[in-house]
Design a protein around this motif. Sequence first.
Motif, PDB file in Angstrom:
ATOM      1  N   ALA A   1       4.801  -5.475  -4.285  1.00 56.23           N
ATOM      2  CA  ALA A   1       4.034  -5.041  -3.110  1.00 56.23           C
ATOM      3  C   ALA A   1       2.587  -5.511  -3.139  1.00 56.23           C
ATOM      4  O   ALA A   1       1.778  -5.053  -2.335  1.00 56.23           O
ATOM      5  CB  ALA A   1       4.086  -3.515  -2.991  1.00 56.23           C
TER       6      ALA A   1
ATOM      7  N   LYS B   1       2.024  -1.237   2.990  1.00 50.10           N
ATOM      8  CA  LYS B   1       2.923  -2.095   3.749  1.00 50.10           C
ATOM      9  C   LYS B   1       4.070  -1.221   4.227  1.00 50.10           C
ATOM     10  O   LYS B   1       4.522  -0.306   3.526  1.00 50.10           O
ATOM     11  CB  LYS B   1       3.420  -3.280   2.915  1.00 50.10           C
ATOM     12  CG  LYS B   1       4.416  -2.957   1.836  1.00 50.10           C
ATOM     13  CD  LYS B   1       5.026  -4.245   1.287  1.00 50.10           C
ATOM     14  CE  LYS B   1       6.158  -3.926   0.318  1.00 50.10           C
ATOM     15  NZ  LYS B   1       6.861  -5.133  -0.128  1.00 50.10           N
TER      16      LYS B   1
ATOM     17  N   ASP C   1       3.727   1.434  -0.703  1.00 50.26           N
ATOM     18  CA  ASP C   1       4.875   0.928   0.044  1.00 50.26           C
ATOM     19  C   ASP C   1       5.593   2.089   0.705  1.00 50.26           C
ATOM     20  O   ASP C   1       5.901   3.089   0.053  1.00 50.26           O
ATOM     21  CB  ASP C   1       5.785   0.185  -0.952  1.00 50.26           C
ATOM     22  CG  ASP C   1       7.154  -0.117  -0.393  1.00 50.26           C
ATOM     23  OD1 ASP C   1       7.265  -0.310   0.824  1.00 50.26           O
ATOM     24  OD2 ASP C   1       8.117  -0.135  -1.171  1.00 50.26           O
TER      25      ASP C   1
END
Length: 225
Positions: free
Chosen positions: A126, A49, A131
């Motif tokens: 997450a 992400k 991340d």
Amino acid sequence: MLGLDGGSGSIDIFGNCVAARHAFTMARVIFHHLVDWLKACVGDLCNRKLFMAGFLNRDDMGICGQEVDTEIGHQLKNMWKFPGGLSEPGEDIGDTAVREVFEETGIKSEFRSLLSIRQQHTDPRAFGKSDMYIICRLKPHSFTINFCQHECLRCEWMDLNDLVKTENTTPITSRVARLLLYGYREGFDKIDFTVEELPAVYTGLFYKLYHKELPDNYRTMTGMD
């Protein structure tokens, strides 16, 4: 009963059963809310992400927000942070930073450079993804703050010297504040990663490459001069 609904071409599988119609409608609404919630919380099923943050560079001032109930470790604190948020699929780094800064602060800006990238794994928030937290330097086109009260308690222009000294912030915000102070005093060319769009190996496609500024004589050199 099965038939056509009022000539619209849609199939009515419930006939005149109002209760069944209502139950079906409610189930459909709940389903769409669930899908939206999953998108917001989990995102797509990739293994990363991307979270962009923007620093608005106004002389030796920057804009920061005090996030509402940010969970840091096992404590709840209201910490000063750079405004930012998750990148949408297909959205460039700079575009995400500009959009998120506007949504959180009400200030319009343009992307100038990439400042830092934090990579992190096994973050409990997450959802099992790796991340990446990317901080960009932005140039503001407006200066009046109209911040989102759902996400921030306060939002204000802060002197970099004060941001460096405050204890009410995260380690990464403190480190980047020092990086920015160095850039302001010694020149942003010391810290900026600029971007250039280059053609990809696939016809008609392009990519963006971020790196320290390359002198013109090195851009055009054909060998070891």
